[in-house]
Design an enzyme around this catalytic site. Structure first.
Site, PDB file in Angstrom:
ATOM      1  N   ASP A 100       0.871  -1.170   0.000  1.00 45.08           N
ATOM      2  CA  ASP A 100       0.000   0.000   0.000  1.00 45.08           C
ATOM      3  C   ASP A 100       0.911   1.224   0.000  1.00 45.08           C
ATOM      4  O   ASP A 100       1.719   1.405   0.912  1.00 45.08           O
ATOM      5  CB  ASP A 100      -0.868  -0.026   1.273  1.00 45.08           C
ATOM      6  CG  ASP A 100      -2.233   0.597   1.067  1.00 45.08           C
ATOM      7  OD1 ASP A 100      -2.290   1.656   0.435  1.00 45.08           O
ATOM      8  OD2 ASP A 100      -3.228   0.020   1.545  1.00 45.08           O
ATOM      9  N   ASP A 197      -2.988   4.747  -2.449  1.00 42.82           N
ATOM     10  CA  ASP A 197      -3.988   5.403  -1.610  1.00 42.82           C
ATOM     11  C   ASP A 197      -4.350   6.780  -2.170  1.00 42.82           C
ATOM     12  O   ASP A 197      -3.466   7.557  -2.533  1.00 42.82           O
ATOM     13  CB  ASP A 197      -3.383   5.551  -0.200  1.00 42.82           C
ATOM     14  CG  ASP A 197      -4.403   5.949   0.843  1.00 42.82           C
ATOM     15  OD1 ASP A 197      -5.331   5.168   1.071  1.00 42.82           O
ATOM     16  OD2 ASP A 197      -4.256   7.040   1.418  1.00 42.82           O
ATOM     17  N   GLU A 238      -6.566   3.974  -5.768  1.00 40.69           N
ATOM     18  CA  GLU A 238      -7.803   4.329  -5.080  1.00 40.69           C
ATOM     19  C   GLU A 238      -8.146   5.718  -5.584  1.00 40.69           C
ATOM     20  O   GLU A 238      -7.443   6.685  -5.301  1.00 40.69           O
ATOM     21  CB  GLU A 238      -7.642   4.361  -3.560  1.00 40.69           C
ATOM     22  CG  GLU A 238      -8.983   4.579  -2.877  1.00 40.69           C
ATOM     23  CD  GLU A 238      -8.873   5.033  -1.430  1.00 40.69           C
ATOM     24  OE1 GLU A 238      -9.874   4.933  -0.723  1.00 40.69           O
ATOM     25  OE2 GLU A 238      -7.820   5.503  -1.017  1.00 40.69           O
ATOM     26  N   HIS A 317     -11.202  -2.404   3.808  1.00 40.45           N
ATOM     27  CA  HIS A 317     -11.051  -1.980   5.205  1.00 40.45           C
ATOM     28  C   HIS A 317     -11.758  -0.659   5.498  1.00 40.45           C
ATOM     29  O   HIS A 317     -11.679  -0.169   6.615  1.00 40.45           O
ATOM     30  CB  HIS A 317      -9.561  -1.847   5.511  1.00 40.45           C
ATOM     31  CG  HIS A 317      -8.918  -0.775   4.668  1.00 40.45           C
ATOM     32  ND1 HIS A 317      -8.831  -0.867   3.299  1.00 40.45           N
ATOM     33  CD2 HIS A 317      -8.388   0.418   5.007  1.00 40.45           C
ATOM     34  CE1 HIS A 317      -8.265   0.224   2.836  1.00 40.45           C
ATOM     35  NE2 HIS A 317      -7.979   1.026   3.843  1.00 40.45           N
ATOM     36  N   ASP A 318     -12.407  -0.078   4.511  1.00 35.31           N
ATOM     37  CA  ASP A 318     -13.074   1.211   4.718  1.00 35.31           C
ATOM     38  C   ASP A 318     -14.597   1.089   4.765  1.00 35.31           C
ATOM     39  O   ASP A 318     -15.302   2.106   4.753  1.00 35.31           O
ATOM     40  CB  ASP A 318     -12.686   2.197   3.609  1.00 35.31           C
ATOM     41  CG  ASP A 318     -11.244   2.653   3.728  1.00 35.31           C
ATOM     42  OD1 ASP A 318     -10.728   2.678   4.857  1.00 35.31           O
ATOM     43  OD2 ASP A 318     -10.636   2.986   2.700  1.00 35.31           O
TER      44      ASP A 318
END
Ligand code: GLC
Ligand code: CA
Length: 539
Positions: A100, A197, A238, A317-318
Site C-alpha cells: 500500500d 492510496d 484508489e 477496510h473502509d
C-alpha cells in the site's frame, strides 16, 4: 488489452489488514510474521497475490495511513527482516506482494514534516502546503477544517484527512523524487505492485470545490510508474474517478500510469447519502443487490468497450462487510455470501477479496463507543451527538457503516479471541466471532470457505471466466443477476438469484452445472431458492 494487463485477470488478490490478521507474539496486534504463517492457508484458498495494508512506521492515528518512515516497518508489525522473510516466502509459493503506497500525505511525525514546520526557509519547507491563511474552505474527511494552524511555523498547513496527516506538496520536484525513491526501494526488495492510496488527490485544484484531480495529476502518476523500472508492476489506484474518460486517462496502457482503478459506485450507491460523509456508507438503503448489479453491469460494459482493466471487489477496510450491508447475514448468511461472491468474481476483471469474506464474516453490533477505535467513527459520533442525535441513533450509524466492522480481528477458531491472539486484542472482536470463524465454517456442511475455494478454482480452470467477454442477460426489472462469459465459441452462464424464490427463465441457463450453492444438478428445473446461484457451461 496488452499482455501484461490481460495476465492480471488471472490473479486473485487477497487484501490483508495486518493489524487484525494474526498476532504471533501475544501483544494483541497482528504482525508480519502472522501473515507469513498463513501463506499456505491463502495458497490453499486460491490466492495469487496479497495486498498488505500499510505496514510502515507509523504513530497509528489512522492505522498506518499516517506514515512516519516509508522504508521501515511499524514497530508493532515487526522488522524489515520480517518483511524480507515474508517476501521470500511469498516468492517461494509463486505468489505476489502488493504494498500500500500512501503518496498524498505523511504522518506529522515524518522527518520531512518535522523539518518543514521549523521555518519558512529550510530544505523541506515546501514539502507540504503552507499558507498564512486558509486559502479556501475545504473540509477534512475525518471532520473539521482541512487547514491547521501550526504554532512553530506560524502558518497553516493542509490536511485532507486527520490533523496529524499533512498533505505532501507534489508541486515540489523533490517530493516527486523522494516518492520515486520509495517506490524503487520496495521494487528492489521484490514487491510486485502497489495499491495507491487516494492517488487522485496528489495534485490539488485549489480553485475547485474538492481537493482532487488537479492539473498535474497525470504527470505525477506517470513520474511514479511510467519508468522502465516500474514497468512490470501491478498498480491499482484508489481514485474516485466517475467518468470513463477520466478512467481511461489513468489506465490506458500507453499512458504508463496505473494498471487499474477501484470503481466505488456500487458501494456508494448501496447506502443513503445524508450529507455527512464523502460516500454514502453510513445509512441503510433497500434493494442494494439490484443496484449493485446494475452499476457493476454498466462498468463491465464500459470498461470492455474501452478495453480497460476492471477491479472486482465488494469489501475493503473502509466499509462494513458488503454481506451485512446488502444481503441477509442471519439465516441466509451462507447463501448470501456465496451469491455475492459468484456475482462479482466471475465477472471480467481482477478479483480482490478482503480478509474474512472467505468465511462469511459480517458486521458487529456494539452499544458502547469503547468498542470502536477508528478515528473516522469516533469523530462522526461526536458530530452526530453535536447535531442533536441520541446515543442510540449514533451507535446505529456506526454499527452499520463504521470501518471497524471490517477491521476486527480475523477469527480463526471458535476459541478465545478466535485464535487471533493469546493476549488482549487491540480492538474488540467481532460480536459474532464465536459463531463465525474459520474452524466453525470448515466443520459446517455449508462452508463459505470451501465454496470460495471452488469458485476460485473454477475461475482458474476456465479461461472463459478470466478472459472472455461479458454480456448481461438480466433485465432491469429482474430480481437476479445473469450474465454470459464467452471466448472462442466457449460460453459460460452465471445466474445469481436475489429473491426468496424465483422461476428464472433464461434460455442460456441450461447445460452442465459447474457450480452451485444448493447442490443443484443438471436438468433440475426447479425455481431458484433464496440467493441460489448456478454456473452453467453452455452446450
Ligand atoms: C484511504 C484509505 C483509508 C485512509 C485514507 C487516508 O481512503 O483506504 O483507510 O484512512 O485513505 O489515507
Ligand atoms: Ca503481534
Amino acid at each position: 488489452m496488452i499482455e501484461k494487463f490481460r495476465n492480471f485477470r488471472n490473479w486473485v488478490i487477497y487484501q490483508i489488514y495486518p493489524r487484525s490478521f494474526l498476532d504471533t507474539n501475544g501483544d494483541g496486534i497482528g504482525d508480519l510474521n502472522g501473515v507469513t504463517a498463513k501463506l499456505d492457508y491463502l495458497k490453499d484458498l486460491g490466492v495469487d497475490a496479497i495486498w498488505l495494508c500499510p505496514c510502515y512506521k507509523s504513530p497509528n492515528v489512522d492505522n498506518g495511513y499516517d506514515i512516519a518512515d516509508y522504508r521501515q516497518i511499524m514497530d508493532e508489525f515487526g522488522t524489515i527482516e520480517d518483511a524480507k522473510r515474508l517476501i521470500a516466502e511469498i516468492k517461494k509459493r509463486d505468489m505476489k506482494l502488493i504494498m500500500d503506497l500512501v503518496p498524498n500525505h505523511t504522518s506529522d511525525q515524518h522527518r520531512w514534516f518535522i523539518e518543514s514546520r521549523k521555518s519558512k526557509d529550510n530544505p523541506y519547507s515546501d514539502f507540504y502546503y503552507w499558507f498564512d491563511e486558509p486559502i479556501n474552505d475545504w473540509r477534512a474527511t475525518f471532520g473539521g477544517s482541512a487547514w491547521q494552524y501550526d504554532e512553530m511555523r506560524g502558518q497553516y498547513y493542509l490536511h485532507s484527512y486527520a490533523v496529524q496527516q499533512p498533505d505532501l506538496n507534489w508541486d515540489t520536484p523533490k517530493v516527486v523524487k523522494e516518492m520515486q525513491d520509495v517506490v524503487d526501494f520496495w521494487i528492489d526488495l521484490g514487491v510486485d505492485g502497489f495499491r495507491c492510496d487516494v492517488i487522485d488527490q496528489i495534485s490539488k485544484d485549489f480553485e475547485g470545490d474538492n481537493n482532487c484531480f488537479g492539473p498535474n495529476l497525470h504527470k505525477y502518476i506517470h513520474a511514479l510508474f511510467g519508468r522502465e523500472k516500474a514497468a512490470h508492476l501491478f498498480t491499482v489506484g484508489e481514485c474516485w474517478a466517475g467518468d470513463i474518460e477520466e478512467i481511461c486517462r489513468h489506465t490506458k496502457a500507453e499512458r504508463g500510469e496505473l494498471s487499474t482503478l477501484f470503481q466505488f459506485d456500487h458501494l456508494n450507491e448501496t447506502g443513503r447519502y445524508e450529507g455527512n460523509n464523502r460516500n454514502c456508507k453510513w445509512n441503510e438503503k433497500p434493494g442494494e443487490l439490484r443496484t449493485a448489479r446494475d452499476i457493476l453491469t454498466k462498468w463491465q460494459l464500459l470498461n470492455q468497450e474501452h478495453d480497460i482493466l476492471h477491479t472486482l471487489f465488494t469489501d475493503n477496510h473502509d466499509n462494513n462487510y458488503f454481506l451485512s450491508r446488502a444481503a441477509n447475514d442471519t439465516d441466509l448468511r451462507y447463501e448470501s455470501a456465496t451469491c455475492i461472491a459468484t456475482m462479482i468474481y466471475l465477472m471480467n476483471g481482477v478479483p480482490l477479496i478482503y480478509q474474512g469474506q472467505e468465511i462469511g464474516c459480517c458486521g458487529s453490533h456494539y452499544d458502547s463507543l469503547d468498542d470502536f477505535d477508528d478515528i473516522e467513527s469516533i469523530n462522526l459520533y461526536h458530530e452526530l451527538i453535536g447535531a442533536g442525535n441520541s446515543h442510540a441513533e449514533a451507535m446505529k450509524t456506526l454499527n452499520f457503516g463504521g470501518r471497524d466492522n471490517a477491521r476486527r480481528p480475523m477469527p480463526w477458531t471458535a476459541g478465545e479471541n478466535g485464535g487471533f491472539t493469546t493476549g488482549k486484542p487491540w480492538i474488540t472482536m467481532a460480536s459474532r466471532y464465536k459463531e463465525i470463524n474459520l474452524e466453525t465454517d470448515l466443520a459446517s456442511e455449508k462452508s463459505v470457505f470451501r465454496f470460495y475455494k471452488e469458485l476460485f478454482a473454477l475461475r482458474k480452470f476456465e479461461e472463459v471466466l478470466r478472459q472472455g467477454t461479458f454480456t448481461p442477460l438480466h433485465k432491469a426489472e429482474d430480481n437476479f443477476a445473469a450474465y454470459l462469459r464467452e471466448l472462442d465459441g466457449r460460453r459460460i452462464c452465471v445466474v445469481c438469484n436475489f429473491d426468496e424464490t424465483n422461476k428464472i427463465e433464461i434460455p442460456e441457463a441450461h447445460g452442465e452445472i459447474l457450480l452451485s450453492n444448493y447442490g443443484r444438478t443438471q436438468g433440475d428445473e426447479r425455481a431458484f431458492r433464496p440467493y441460489e446461484i448456478a454456473v452453467y457451461r453452455m452446450q
